[in-house]
Scaffold this active site. Structure first.
Site, PDB file in Angstrom:
ATOM      1  N   GLU A  42       0.828  -1.122  -0.036  1.00 29.27           N
ATOM      2  CA  GLU A  42       0.098   0.155  -0.031  1.00 29.27           C
ATOM      3  C   GLU A  42       1.068   1.091   0.127  1.00 29.27           C
ATOM      4  O   GLU A  42       1.667   1.564   0.999  1.00 29.27           O
ATOM      5  CB  GLU A  42      -0.903  -0.085   1.276  1.00 29.27           C
ATOM      6  CG  GLU A  42      -1.896   1.415   1.169  1.00 29.27           C
ATOM      7  CD  GLU A  42      -2.603   1.297   2.654  1.00 29.27           C
ATOM      8  OE1 GLU A  42      -2.959   2.577   2.749  1.00 29.27           O
ATOM      9  OE2 GLU A  42      -2.799   0.432   3.131  1.00 29.27           O
ATOM     10  N   ARG A  46       0.899  10.068   0.321  1.00 35.15           N
ATOM     11  CA  ARG A  46       1.221  11.280   1.445  1.00 35.15           C
ATOM     12  C   ARG A  46       2.703  12.137   0.915  1.00 35.15           C
ATOM     13  O   ARG A  46       3.142  12.641   1.798  1.00 35.15           O
ATOM     14  CB  ARG A  46       1.533  10.691   2.714  1.00 35.15           C
ATOM     15  CG  ARG A  46       0.171   9.988   3.167  1.00 35.15           C
ATOM     16  CD  ARG A  46       0.458   9.358   4.622  1.00 35.15           C
ATOM     17  NE  ARG A  46      -0.644   8.376   5.007  1.00 35.15           N
ATOM     18  CZ  ARG A  46      -0.537   7.743   5.794  1.00 35.15           C
ATOM     19  NH1 ARG A  46       0.447   7.612   6.726  1.00 35.15           N
ATOM     20  NH2 ARG A  46      -1.433   6.849   6.497  1.00 35.15           N
ATOM     21  N   LYS A 130     -11.430  -1.430   5.698  1.00 33.60           N
ATOM     22  CA  LYS A 130     -10.426  -1.022   6.708  1.00 33.60           C
ATOM     23  C   LYS A 130     -10.871  -0.461   8.109  1.00 33.60           C
ATOM     24  O   LYS A 130     -11.582   0.416   8.090  1.00 33.60           O
ATOM     25  CB  LYS A 130      -9.445   0.028   5.945  1.00 33.60           C
ATOM     26  CG  LYS A 130      -8.265   0.699   6.885  1.00 33.60           C
ATOM     27  CD  LYS A 130      -7.440   1.552   5.965  1.00 33.60           C
ATOM     28  CE  LYS A 130      -6.549   2.239   6.491  1.00 33.60           C
ATOM     29  NZ  LYS A 130      -5.362   3.124   5.860  1.00 33.60           N
TER      30      LYS A 130
END
Length: 209
Positions: A42, A46, A130
């Site tokens: 993943e 960011r 999630k």
């Protein structure tokens, strides 16, 4: 039902959550993870280098299944797919993002932090979600508490997962995978310590095998 994330998972059920700031780190980082047993990655949005890193890894690292994390908007959703991401992840879901997801057939792991969010996502066709931030929400106690009322939802807890509690999370009946930053934390990536990251990946792969 939305396409299942679990169709992409095979072997270890541990997903390293990555921040890549330097595009040159993308290949050695991904290879150190994949070569040591963690093929599901993943890469979070960011950093400015994220989309470039996703494209590089998707095209050049054999065996890597590249997910794109921290998706917050429809524009990011589209950019993640265009870069070659094979699935998406969000920390939560806004109304507009959920609308976009309902129009998409891209595998996606939406974040939920409350029973109301879990039910909303289930109604939209997402039976795999999630749980974030897992530790703040109560961790394993939260997972046990929701297993009754929403027993048909399975989770990938992320946030506060570490080597000391990872196995306990994976032992929960409603957990299909876990995500964490401890395998390749930003300080090790910045230091380009691929050996230590590889060692941590190998240990994590044993957890979920």
């Amino acid at each position: 039902m939305h396409p299942s994330i679990t169709t992409l998972l095979n072997g270890p059920k541990v997903i390293p959550v990555l921040v890549i700031e330097d595009p040159e780190d993308a290949l050695p980082l991904a290879r150190s993870l994949v070569d040591n047993g963690l093929s599901i990655l993943e890469i979070t949005l960011r950093s400015d280098a994220a989309l470039n890193a996703i494209e590089t890894i998707a095209n050049q690292v054999e065996g890597a299944v590249v997910g794109v994390g921290s998706i917050l908007t429809e524009a990011q959703l589209n950019a993640a797919q265009s870069a070659g991401g094979q699935f998406g992840v969000s920390p939560g879901v806004s109304f507009k993002l959920l609308q976009a997801l309902e129009m998409s057939d891209w595998p996606f792991l939406p974040g939920a932090g409350s029973l109301s969010e879990m039910l909303t996502l289930r109604d939209a066709g997402f039976s795999q979600q999630k749980l974030f931030p897992a530790a703040v929400l109560g961790g394993i106690s939260m997972l046990k508490a929701v297993a009754g009322p929403v027993g048909d939802i399975s989770f990938c807890p992320t946030g506060g997962i570490n080597p000391d509690n990872a196995r306990d999370y994976l032992s929960q009946s409603n957990v299909f995978a876990i995500g964490g930053t401890w395998i390749a934390p930003l300080d090790l990536v910045r230091a380009k310590d691929w050996d230590e990251i590889g060692r941590r990946a190998a240990e994590a792969a044993m957890l979920g095998s």
